[in-house]
Scaffold this motif. Structure first.
Motif, PDB file in Angstrom:
ATOM      1  N   ILE A 157       0.887  -1.161   0.000  1.00 56.96           N
ATOM      2  CA  ILE A 157       0.000   0.000   0.000  1.00 56.96           C
ATOM      3  C   ILE A 157       0.928   1.215   0.000  1.00 56.96           C
ATOM      4  O   ILE A 157       1.555   1.526   1.025  1.00 56.96           O
ATOM      5  CB  ILE A 157      -0.922  -0.017   1.233  1.00 56.96           C
ATOM      6  N   PRO A 158       1.091   1.877  -1.156  1.00 56.57           N
ATOM      7  CA  PRO A 158       2.061   2.977  -1.254  1.00 56.57           C
ATOM      8  C   PRO A 158       1.887   4.056  -0.187  1.00 56.57           C
ATOM      9  O   PRO A 158       2.880   4.556   0.349  1.00 56.57           O
ATOM     10  CB  PRO A 158       1.826   3.545  -2.651  1.00 56.57           C
ATOM     11  N   GLU A 159       0.650   4.383   0.126  1.00 60.47           N
ATOM     12  CA  GLU A 159       0.409   5.407   1.140  1.00 60.47           C
ATOM     13  C   GLU A 159       0.934   4.958   2.502  1.00 60.47           C
ATOM     14  O   GLU A 159       1.460   5.756   3.277  1.00 60.47           O
ATOM     15  CB  GLU A 159      -1.087   5.736   1.230  1.00 60.47           C
ATOM     16  N   HIS A 160       0.799   3.684   2.798  1.00 59.68           N
ATOM     17  CA  HIS A 160       1.303   3.123   4.058  1.00 59.68           C
ATOM     18  C   HIS A 160       2.833   3.245   4.104  1.00 59.68           C
ATOM     19  O   HIS A 160       3.404   3.671   5.107  1.00 59.68           O
ATOM     20  CB  HIS A 160       0.860   1.656   4.178  1.00 59.68           C
ATOM     21  N   LEU A 161       3.483   2.869   3.007  1.00 62.31           N
ATOM     22  CA  LEU A 161       4.942   2.955   2.944  1.00 62.31           C
ATOM     23  C   LEU A 161       5.423   4.403   3.060  1.00 62.31           C
ATOM     24  O   LEU A 161       6.415   4.687   3.741  1.00 62.31           O
ATOM     25  CB  LEU A 161       5.460   2.328   1.650  1.00 62.31           C
ATOM     26  N   ALA A 162       4.716   5.318   2.395  1.00 67.13           N
ATOM     27  CA  ALA A 162       5.088   6.731   2.479  1.00 67.13           C
ATOM     28  C   ALA A 162       4.937   7.238   3.908  1.00 67.13           C
ATOM     29  O   ALA A 162       5.780   7.987   4.407  1.00 67.13           O
ATOM     30  CB  ALA A 162       4.239   7.562   1.523  1.00 67.13           C
ATOM     31  N   GLY A 163       3.870   6.813   4.584  1.00 70.07           N
ATOM     32  CA  GLY A 163       3.665   7.206   5.982  1.00 70.07           C
ATOM     33  C   GLY A 163       4.783   6.707   6.878  1.00 70.07           C
ATOM     34  O   GLY A 163       5.260   7.434   7.765  1.00 70.07           O
ATOM     35  N   LEU A 164       5.208   5.468   6.667  1.00 66.88           N
ATOM     36  CA  LEU A 164       6.312   4.915   7.454  1.00 66.88           C
ATOM     37  C   LEU A 164       7.602   5.700   7.224  1.00 66.88           C
ATOM     38  O   LEU A 164       8.326   6.018   8.172  1.00 66.88           O
ATOM     39  CB  LEU A 164       6.533   3.441   7.093  1.00 66.88           C
ATOM     40  N   GLU A 165       7.873   6.009   5.955  1.00 61.95           N
ATOM     41  CA  GLU A 165       9.096   6.737   5.635  1.00 61.95           C
ATOM     42  C   GLU A 165       9.074   8.146   6.224  1.00 61.95           C
ATOM     43  O   GLU A 165      10.076   8.622   6.779  1.00 61.95           O
ATOM     44  CB  GLU A 165       9.282   6.800   4.114  1.00 61.95           C
ATOM     45  N   MET A 166       7.938   8.806   6.145  1.00 57.96           N
ATOM     46  CA  MET A 166       7.817  10.150   6.720  1.00 57.96           C
ATOM     47  C   MET A 166       7.947  10.098   8.248  1.00 57.96           C
ATOM     48  O   MET A 166       8.586  10.968   8.854  1.00 57.96           O
ATOM     49  CB  MET A 166       6.482  10.779   6.312  1.00 57.96           C
ATOM     50  N   GLY A 167       7.348   9.084   8.850  1.00 62.19           N
ATOM     51  CA  GLY A 167       7.467   8.918  10.294  1.00 62.19           C
ATOM     52  C   GLY A 167       8.911   8.722  10.722  1.00 62.19           C
ATOM     53  O   GLY A 167       9.367   9.303  11.715  1.00 62.19           O
ATOM     54  N   GLU A 168       9.650   7.893   9.975  1.00 66.45           N
ATOM     55  CA  GLU A 168      11.067   7.669  10.278  1.00 66.45           C
ATOM     56  C   GLU A 168      11.858   8.973  10.182  1.00 66.45           C
ATOM     57  O   GLU A 168      12.720   9.255  11.014  1.00 66.45           O
ATOM     58  CB  GLU A 168      11.665   6.622   9.328  1.00 66.45           C
ATOM     59  N   PHE A 169      11.558   9.758   9.176  1.00 61.10           N
ATOM     60  CA  PHE A 169      12.248  11.039   8.993  1.00 61.10           C
ATOM     61  C   PHE A 169      11.976  11.973  10.184  1.00 61.10           C
ATOM     62  O   PHE A 169      12.899  12.588  10.717  1.00 61.10           O
ATOM     63  CB  PHE A 169      11.790  11.706   7.688  1.00 61.10           C
ATOM     64  N   ILE A 170      10.715  12.037  10.607  1.00 63.39           N
ATOM     65  CA  ILE A 170      10.360  12.900  11.732  1.00 63.39           C
ATOM     66  C   ILE A 170      11.044  12.428  13.007  1.00 63.39           C
ATOM     67  O   ILE A 170      11.599  13.230  13.758  1.00 63.39           O
ATOM     68  CB  ILE A 170       8.820  12.946  11.918  1.00 63.39           C
ATOM     69  N   ILE A 171      11.001  11.116  13.248  1.00 62.53           N
ATOM     70  CA  ILE A 171      11.612  10.554  14.473  1.00 62.53           C
ATOM     71  C   ILE A 171      13.113  10.822  14.497  1.00 62.53           C
ATOM     72  O   ILE A 171      13.659  11.221  15.530  1.00 62.53           O
ATOM     73  CB  ILE A 171      11.301   9.057  14.582  1.00 62.53           C
ATOM     74  N   LYS A 172      13.777  10.649  13.361  1.00 64.14           N
ATOM     75  CA  LYS A 172      15.224  10.938  13.308  1.00 64.14           C
ATOM     76  C   LYS A 172      15.492  12.405  13.591  1.00 64.14           C
ATOM     77  O   LYS A 172      16.456  12.750  14.256  1.00 64.14           O
ATOM     78  CB  LYS A 172      15.792  10.540  11.938  1.00 64.14           C
ATOM     79  N   GLY A 173      14.617  13.278  13.072  1.00 61.57           N
ATOM     80  CA  GLY A 173      14.769  14.724  13.298  1.00 61.57           C
ATOM     81  C   GLY A 173      14.585  15.094  14.745  1.00 61.57           C
ATOM     82  O   GLY A 173      15.303  15.932  15.298  1.00 61.57           O
ATOM     83  N   ILE A 174      13.625  14.467  15.417  1.00 65.71           N
ATOM     84  CA  ILE A 174      13.365  14.742  16.832  1.00 65.71           C
ATOM     85  C   ILE A 174      14.530  14.241  17.683  1.00 65.71           C
ATOM     86  O   ILE A 174      14.979  14.922  18.592  1.00 65.71           O
ATOM     87  CB  ILE A 174      12.029  14.091  17.283  1.00 65.71           C
ATOM     88  N   LYS A 175      15.022  13.043  17.381  1.00 67.29           N
ATOM     89  CA  LYS A 175      16.139  12.470  18.136  1.00 67.29           C
ATOM     90  C   LYS A 175      17.408  13.289  17.961  1.00 67.29           C
ATOM     91  O   LYS A 175      18.217  13.410  18.862  1.00 67.29           O
ATOM     92  CB  LYS A 175      16.386  11.014  17.718  1.00 67.29           C
TER      93      LYS A 175
END
Length: 178
Positions: A157-175
């Motif tokens: 599900i492309p939208e699911h994969l995009a959400g995961l990738e965006m979430g990873e980017f945000i989490i890395k930015g917060i950390k």
């Protein structure tokens, strides 16, 4: 005189009929069908959209042969204008997949916006070639189980994969404190 006139008239009708047939027949589509007969170890991509375009670029960069099946003469004309091999057929039908060389293909990707069409296509593809890799694009999580039952090797599900990738980017930015 009448004999010559009738010959000219008959010849004119024949020429007009030939021109009409040539205008009616899609020469590019016939060429694509002819080329597809000689494909082997290729990837079949069903439908054309943004996801399929990205996939095509990846395959092209790696030198992997591919063939599109699209159910729209408009999409087929656009692909043909770019010299991209394609067939304008219904990818859920056996005869379409056979014409695309499914028996000699390495993989088939169902990239349509329709979960039903993609799942039905997977079912038909698995029947025609038990060894082919089948990948599906889905829009609904509930369709994923059905896709695997139909024979899919991978359902995304492309939208699911995009959400995961965006979430990873945000989490890395917060950390990182940014």
């Amino acid at each position: 005189v009448v004999d010559n006139l009738s010959r000219i008239l008959v010849t004119s009708f024949i020429i007009a009929a030939v021109i009409d047939i040539l205008n009616y027949a899609n020469i590019e589509e016939l060429l694509n069908e002819f080329r597809a007969k000689f494909f082997g170890n290729h990837i079949i991509v069903c439908d054309y959209n943004g996801l399929a375009e990205e996939l095509m670029q990846k395959l092209r960069n790696k030198g992997i042969k591919y063939l599109f099946i699209v159910n729209s003469t408009e999409k087929s004309a656009k692909l043909s204008a770019r010299h991209i091999p394609n067939l304008s057929l219904d990818f859920t039908e056996e005869k379409s997949l056979v014409l695309a060389g499914i028996k000699n293909a390495k993989a088939i990707v169902f990239a349509s916006e329709s979960d039903v069409d993609n799942t039905l296509g997977a079912l038909v593809a698995r029947k025609l070639n038990p060894n082919i890799k089948i990948l599906l694009r889905l829009k609904d999580e509930h369709s994923r189980k059905k896709a695997y039952i139909a024979g899919a090797d991978m359902a995304v599900i492309p939208e699911h994969l995009a959400g995961l990738e965006m979430g990873e980017f945000i989490i890395k930015g917060i950390k990182a404190g940014t």
